[in-house]
Design a protein around this motif. Structure first.
Motif, short mmCIF file in Angstrom:
data_model
loop_
_atom_site.label_atom_id
_atom_site.label_comp_id
_atom_site.label_asym_id
_atom_site.label_seq_id
_atom_site.Cartn_x
_atom_site.Cartn_y
_atom_site.Cartn_z
N GLU A 205 1.03 70.89 -49.84
CA GLU A 205 0.93 69.42 -49.94
C GLU A 205 -0.60 69.25 -49.97
OE1 GLU A 205 2.35 66.28 -50.23
OE2 GLU A 205 4.05 67.76 -51.04
N PRO A 206 -1.26 68.69 -51.04
CA PRO A 206 -2.79 68.55 -50.89
C PRO A 206 -3.07 67.27 -50.11
CG PRO A 206 -1.69 67.62 -53.12
CD PRO A 206 -0.82 68.25 -52.29
N LEU A 207 -4.19 67.41 -49.46
CA LEU A 207 -4.85 66.46 -48.68
C LEU A 207 -5.12 65.07 -49.82
CD1 LEU A 207 -7.56 67.99 -46.36
CD2 LEU A 207 -5.30 66.94 -45.54
N SER A 208 -4.95 63.96 -49.39
CA SER A 208 -5.28 62.67 -50.00
C SER A 208 -6.98 62.94 -50.20
CB SER A 208 -5.12 61.53 -49.19
OG SER A 208 -5.79 61.28 -47.90
N ALA A 209 -7.50 62.30 -51.16
CA ALA A 209 -8.88 62.18 -51.36
C ALA A 209 -9.60 61.72 -50.22
CB ALA A 209 -9.14 61.25 -52.68
N ARG A 210 -8.91 60.64 -49.31
CA ARG A 210 -9.64 60.04 -48.19
C ARG A 210 -9.85 61.27 -47.06
NH1 ARG A 210 -6.98 58.88 -43.90
NH2 ARG A 210 -8.15 57.68 -42.46
N GLU A 211 -8.65 61.96 -47.08
CA GLU A 211 -8.58 62.98 -45.94
C GLU A 211 -9.54 64.05 -46.41
OE1 GLU A 211 -4.63 63.53 -46.20
OE2 GLU A 211 -4.38 61.87 -44.42
N LEU A 212 -9.53 64.31 -47.65
CA LEU A 212 -10.46 65.47 -48.21
C LEU A 212 -11.96 64.98 -47.90
CD1 LEU A 212 -9.93 68.14 -49.78
CD2 LEU A 212 -10.30 67.04 -51.89
#
Ligand code: ADP
Ligand code: MG
Length: 404
Positions: free
Chosen positions: A64-71
């Motif tokens: 599950e990739p991180l959201s752009a915000r979390e990245l």
């Protein structure tokens, strides 16, 4: 207050020795009477513990990739570590210092996670800290949205932070410190004899940067130019003056700037050439093709259009999508992956006889086919195969005697 902004890239901050060099540069400028603002990148390159690419790798194998915000929350850590490490070293050296995040330094951005644009800077806290006699260390590459979210500015973003802070603080100069001695006539990893330029115009360096010379981010050049802040590109590892970036209109450098037709050679790879033909010559093919590319937000380059044929390049990463949508509207494009763009960049090339002849001579003597070319007042672009790109850069560098 005379303010100087110094930006240090990743390779300038990795070891204790390199941080000592950084501190020497800061002390020297303080000795010249400057109040110094230091903008830092994350330390090192992929594989180094706190480098941006290393942080990225920590989560890349997750399903599950991180959201752009979390990245962005993850990626901004590299600069934070770097800034606090340098701040500690400065204090230990007996230099009064204070560190800020991008947000703390008053940098407000738009909401584009991963590639946010700086909208405004409120320099109050930084100015107050400078007034107090501090060296102000600021994390590059970061900002904060109006909603208070932490964002990053994209690759090379620390250059942009430095230029924008330089503009907001009305700094005299922004110095970009890196691991080469300035703006070179070509990428030193390809051309051994690439030479450091003592002066370049904003236009020259902006063209070099946009066409692939990694030494500074093009957005940083734009900001400095607009604010009329002088830029210098110089090495952390020696005391040479490096490359000064100024307009032709600043006095004193006209001769150095005007007297050359070719300044440098830039390059980048990863392009795909598409050729679409319309045997019926209905005349609508180009419109349909480019409308489709626009709808898919695929950026196109090296465009050549006739009623029966449209050729252009896109990034390799867009090739699959472009083919899918062109098939959908009934075309069978011819596709050539693995192309590279080489840019021969100068001051004023238009109307200079012989430049194209020299280019063709240099590449044909190495049997390198030019798949397409285009030109402007300041640049001649060449499309070649990726395998021959490095040979082509070297041949052109030699032909225009840029090693001199
Ligand atoms: P930093 O981490 O300091 O920002 P970068 O790797 O982003 O450093 O940029 C510096 C590198 O840019 C140099 O090590 C050099 O290999 C590369 N480079 C490519 N083209 C040029 C050029 N024309 N002049 C100088 N450096 C260049
Ligand atoms: Mg850089």
């Amino acid at each position: 207050m005379r303010i100087l902004v110094q930006k240090f890239g990743g390779s300038s901050l990795t070891t204790v020795e390199s941080r000592d060099r950084v501190i020497k540069h800061i002390q020297r400028e303080q000795g010249e009477g400057y109040s110094v603002v230091v903008v830092v990148s994350a330390m090192g390159r992929l594989g180094d513990p706190y480098a941006t690419d290393t942080l990225l790798q920590l989560v890349q194998s997750e399903q599950e990739p991180l959201s752009a915000r979390e990245l962005d929350l993850l990626l901004c850590c590299g600069e934070t570590i770097s800034a606090m490490t340098l701040c500690a070293a400065l204090k230990s050296a007996g230099i009064k210092a204070v560190a800020f995040t991008g947000a703390g330094a008053g940098i407000t951005t738009d909401n584009e996670y991963g590639k946010a644009k700086i909208k405004k800077i409120n320099p109050e806290r930084v100015l107050a800290a400078l007034e107090d006699g501090n060296v102000v260390v600021i994390t590059g590459f970061q900002g904060m949205t109006e909603q208070g979210e932490t964002v990053t500015l994209g690759r090379g973003g620390s250059d942009t932070s430095a230029a924008a802070l330089g503009a907001a603080l009305a700094a005299e100069t922004v110095d970009i410190y890196t691991d080469v001695s300035g703006v070179l006539t070509a990428d030193p990893r390809i051309v051994e004899g690439a030479k450091s330029l003592s002066v370049v115009s904003y236009a020259e360096i902006s063209n070099m940067a946009r066409e692939g010379a990694k030494v500074i981010h093009p957005r940083a050049v734009e900001i400095a130019k607009q604010a009329r802040v002088a830029l210098r590109i110089r090495s952390t590892f020696n005391d040479e003056p490096g490359t000064l970036v100024q307009d032709e209109s600043f006095s004193g450098n006209e001769e150095q700037l005007m007297d050359r037709h070719v300044t440098g050679i830039a390059h980048f790879k990863g392009l795909t050439q598409l050729i679409v033909t319309d045997p019926n010559e209905q005349g609508e093919m180009p419109l349909k093709v480019f409308q489709t590319m626009a709808e898919q937000a695929i950026s196109v380059d090296f465009i050549h259009v006739t009623p029966s044929k449209a050729s252009f390049t896109i990034f390799d990463s867009d090739a699959e999508r472009a083919m899918k949508y062109l098939h959908q509207i009934g075309f069978e494009p011819q596709l050539r992956k693995g192309c590279a763009k080489i840019s021969v960049i100068g001051g004023g090339m238009n109307g200079q006889p012989g430049i194209m002849a020299s280019i063709v001579a240099a590449l044909s003597s190495e049997s390198i086919p030019i798949m397409q070319s285009a030109d402007s007042n300041t640049t001649i672009w060449l499309l070649v195969s990726e395998e021959r790109m490095e040979d082509a850069v070297r041949a052109l560098h030699y032909k225009f005697e840029l090693y001199k």
